[in-house]
Write a protein that holds these residues in place. Structure first.
Motif, PDB file in Angstrom:
ATOM      1  N   LEU A  46      11.089  41.296  -2.818  1.00 19.45           N
ATOM      2  CA  LEU A  46      10.232  40.132  -3.066  1.00 19.45           C
ATOM      3  C   LEU A  46       9.515  39.696  -1.791  1.00 19.45           C
ATOM      4  O   LEU A  46       8.335  39.343  -1.824  1.00 19.45           O
ATOM      5  CB  LEU A  46      11.049  38.964  -3.626  1.00 19.45           C
ATOM      6  N   TYR A  47      10.216  39.730  -0.667  1.00 21.22           N
ATOM      7  CA  TYR A  47       9.626  39.369   0.620  1.00 21.22           C
ATOM      8  C   TYR A  47       8.417  40.261   0.908  1.00 21.22           C
ATOM      9  O   TYR A  47       7.337  39.775   1.275  1.00 21.22           O
ATOM     10  CB  TYR A  47      10.674  39.500   1.726  1.00 21.22           C
ATOM     11  N   LYS A  48       8.581  41.560   0.716  1.00 19.06           N
ATOM     12  CA  LYS A  48       7.489  42.509   0.966  1.00 19.06           C
ATOM     13  C   LYS A  48       6.337  42.288  -0.015  1.00 19.06           C
ATOM     14  O   LYS A  48       5.164  42.370   0.367  1.00 19.06           O
ATOM     15  CB  LYS A  48       7.998  43.947   0.869  1.00 19.06           C
ATOM     16  N   LEU A  49       6.663  41.996  -1.270  1.00 19.89           N
ATOM     17  CA  LEU A  49       5.620  41.736  -2.259  1.00 19.89           C
ATOM     18  C   LEU A  49       4.886  40.425  -1.965  1.00 19.89           C
ATOM     19  O   LEU A  49       3.686  40.315  -2.244  1.00 19.89           O
ATOM     20  CB  LEU A  49       6.209  41.737  -3.672  1.00 19.89           C
ATOM     21  N   CYS A  50       5.578  39.458  -1.383  1.00 22.81           N
ATOM     22  CA  CYS A  50       4.925  38.213  -0.963  1.00 22.81           C
ATOM     23  C   CYS A  50       3.955  38.496   0.183  1.00 22.81           C
ATOM     24  O   CYS A  50       2.846  37.954   0.223  1.00 22.81           O
ATOM     25  CB  CYS A  50       5.953  37.168  -0.529  1.00 22.81           C
ATOM     26  N   PHE A 110       3.383  38.250  -4.981  1.00 23.05           N
ATOM     27  CA  PHE A 110       4.160  37.072  -5.359  1.00 23.05           C
ATOM     28  C   PHE A 110       3.887  35.959  -4.360  1.00 23.05           C
ATOM     29  O   PHE A 110       3.504  36.225  -3.223  1.00 23.05           O
ATOM     30  CB  PHE A 110       5.671  37.367  -5.342  1.00 23.05           C
ATOM     31  N   GLU A 111       4.090  34.732  -4.794  1.00 22.79           N
ATOM     32  CA  GLU A 111       4.027  33.570  -3.921  1.00 22.79           C
ATOM     33  C   GLU A 111       5.402  32.928  -3.922  1.00 22.79           C
ATOM     34  O   GLU A 111       6.019  32.786  -4.976  1.00 22.79           O
ATOM     35  CB  GLU A 111       3.003  32.560  -4.435  1.00 22.79           C
ATOM     36  N   GLN A 114      10.231  25.042  -1.192  1.00 25.63           N
ATOM     37  CA  GLN A 114      10.913  23.824  -1.637  1.00 25.63           C
ATOM     38  C   GLN A 114      11.713  24.054  -2.912  1.00 25.63           C
ATOM     39  O   GLN A 114      12.820  23.565  -3.050  1.00 25.63           O
ATOM     40  CB  GLN A 114       9.911  22.690  -1.864  1.00 25.63           C
ATOM     41  N   GLU A 115      11.122  24.763  -3.842  1.00 31.56           N
ATOM     42  CA  GLU A 115      11.783  25.018  -5.119  1.00 31.56           C
ATOM     43  C   GLU A 115      12.734  26.208  -5.048  1.00 31.56           C
ATOM     44  O   GLU A 115      13.570  26.385  -5.917  1.00 31.56           O
ATOM     45  CB  GLU A 115      10.739  25.269  -6.224  1.00 31.56           C
ATOM     46  N   GLY A 116      12.552  27.055  -4.044  1.00 34.62           N
ATOM     47  CA  GLY A 116      13.365  28.258  -3.948  1.00 34.62           C
ATOM     48  C   GLY A 116      13.045  29.261  -5.041  1.00 34.62           C
ATOM     49  O   GLY A 116      13.922  29.948  -5.554  1.00 34.62           O
ATOM     50  N   SER A 117      11.770  29.323  -5.410  1.00 26.79           N
ATOM     51  CA  SER A 117      11.373  30.200  -6.506  1.00 26.79           C
ATOM     52  C   SER A 117      10.196  31.081  -6.101  1.00 26.79           C
ATOM     53  O   SER A 117       9.571  30.886  -5.061  1.00 26.79           O
ATOM     54  CB  SER A 117      10.991  29.363  -7.731  1.00 26.79           C
ATOM     55  N   TYR A 118       9.924  32.051  -6.962  1.00 30.87           N
ATOM     56  CA  TYR A 118       8.837  32.994  -6.750  1.00 30.87           C
ATOM     57  C   TYR A 118       7.943  32.992  -7.977  1.00 30.87           C
ATOM     58  O   TYR A 118       8.421  32.935  -9.095  1.00 30.87           O
ATOM     59  CB  TYR A 118       9.383  34.416  -6.528  1.00 30.87           C
ATOM     60  N   ARG A 119       6.654  33.064  -7.729  1.00 30.99           N
ATOM     61  CA  ARG A 119       5.675  33.079  -8.814  1.00 30.99           C
ATOM     62  C   ARG A 119       4.788  34.304  -8.617  1.00 30.99           C
ATOM     63  O   ARG A 119       4.313  34.569  -7.520  1.00 30.99           O
ATOM     64  CB  ARG A 119       4.836  31.816  -8.793  1.00 30.99           C
ATOM     65  N   PHE A 120       4.567  35.030  -9.717  1.00 32.91           N
ATOM     66  CA  PHE A 120       3.671  36.178  -9.693  1.00 32.91           C
ATOM     67  C   PHE A 120       2.255  35.667  -9.464  1.00 32.91           C
ATOM     68  O   PHE A 120       1.814  34.722 -10.104  1.00 32.91           O
ATOM     69  CB  PHE A 120       3.776  36.933 -11.028  1.00 32.91           C
ATOM     70  N   HIS A 121       1.554  36.282  -8.534  1.00 32.32           N
ATOM     71  CA  HIS A 121       0.182  35.871  -8.219  1.00 32.32           C
ATOM     72  C   HIS A 121      -0.779  36.568  -9.170  1.00 32.32           C
ATOM     73  O   HIS A 121      -0.973  37.765  -9.118  1.00 32.32           O
ATOM     74  CB  HIS A 121      -0.156  36.241  -6.772  1.00 32.32           C
TER      75      HIS A 121
END
Length: 93
Positions: free
Chosen positions: A70-74, A79-80, A84-91
């Motif tokens: 996920l880090y690499k995809l961000c 992904f974003e 604060q929320e500790g979540s990931y959202r598909f860009h």
């Protein structure tokens, strides 16, 4: 690649998910999960979906592998991360 996300109240069939996950790389699977999600997902939710999809890893710490992917995809803008929320959202483009 359909799955069930209890917290998102999305219902999908898991029948094809396991077969698809076996032939996918983890980043491809994460992109598939993200593209089907209607909102942000936590690492715990993503890990559950990866597991439900039947993805098998030889890693001793699959959760960390998911985090690293996920880090690499961000970094690539796929992904974003909401710190604060500790979540990931598909860009979505």
């Amino acid at each position: 690649f359909p799955v069930t996300i209890a917290s998102q109240n999305q219902t999908h069939s898991n029948a094809h998910a396991a077969a698809a996950a076996k032939s996918m790389t983890l980043p491809s699977l994460l992109i598939s999960i993200g593209s089907q999600s209607s909102g942000p997902l936590t690492i715990a939710e993503i890990s559950q979906l990866v597991d439900q999809a039947g993805y098998k890893s030889k890693s001793e710490d699959p959760g960390y592998m998911i985090y690293q992917s996920l880090y690499k995809l961000c970094k690539k803008g796929v992904f974003e991360r909401d710190r604060q929320e500790g979540s990931y959202r598909f860009h979505r483009c």
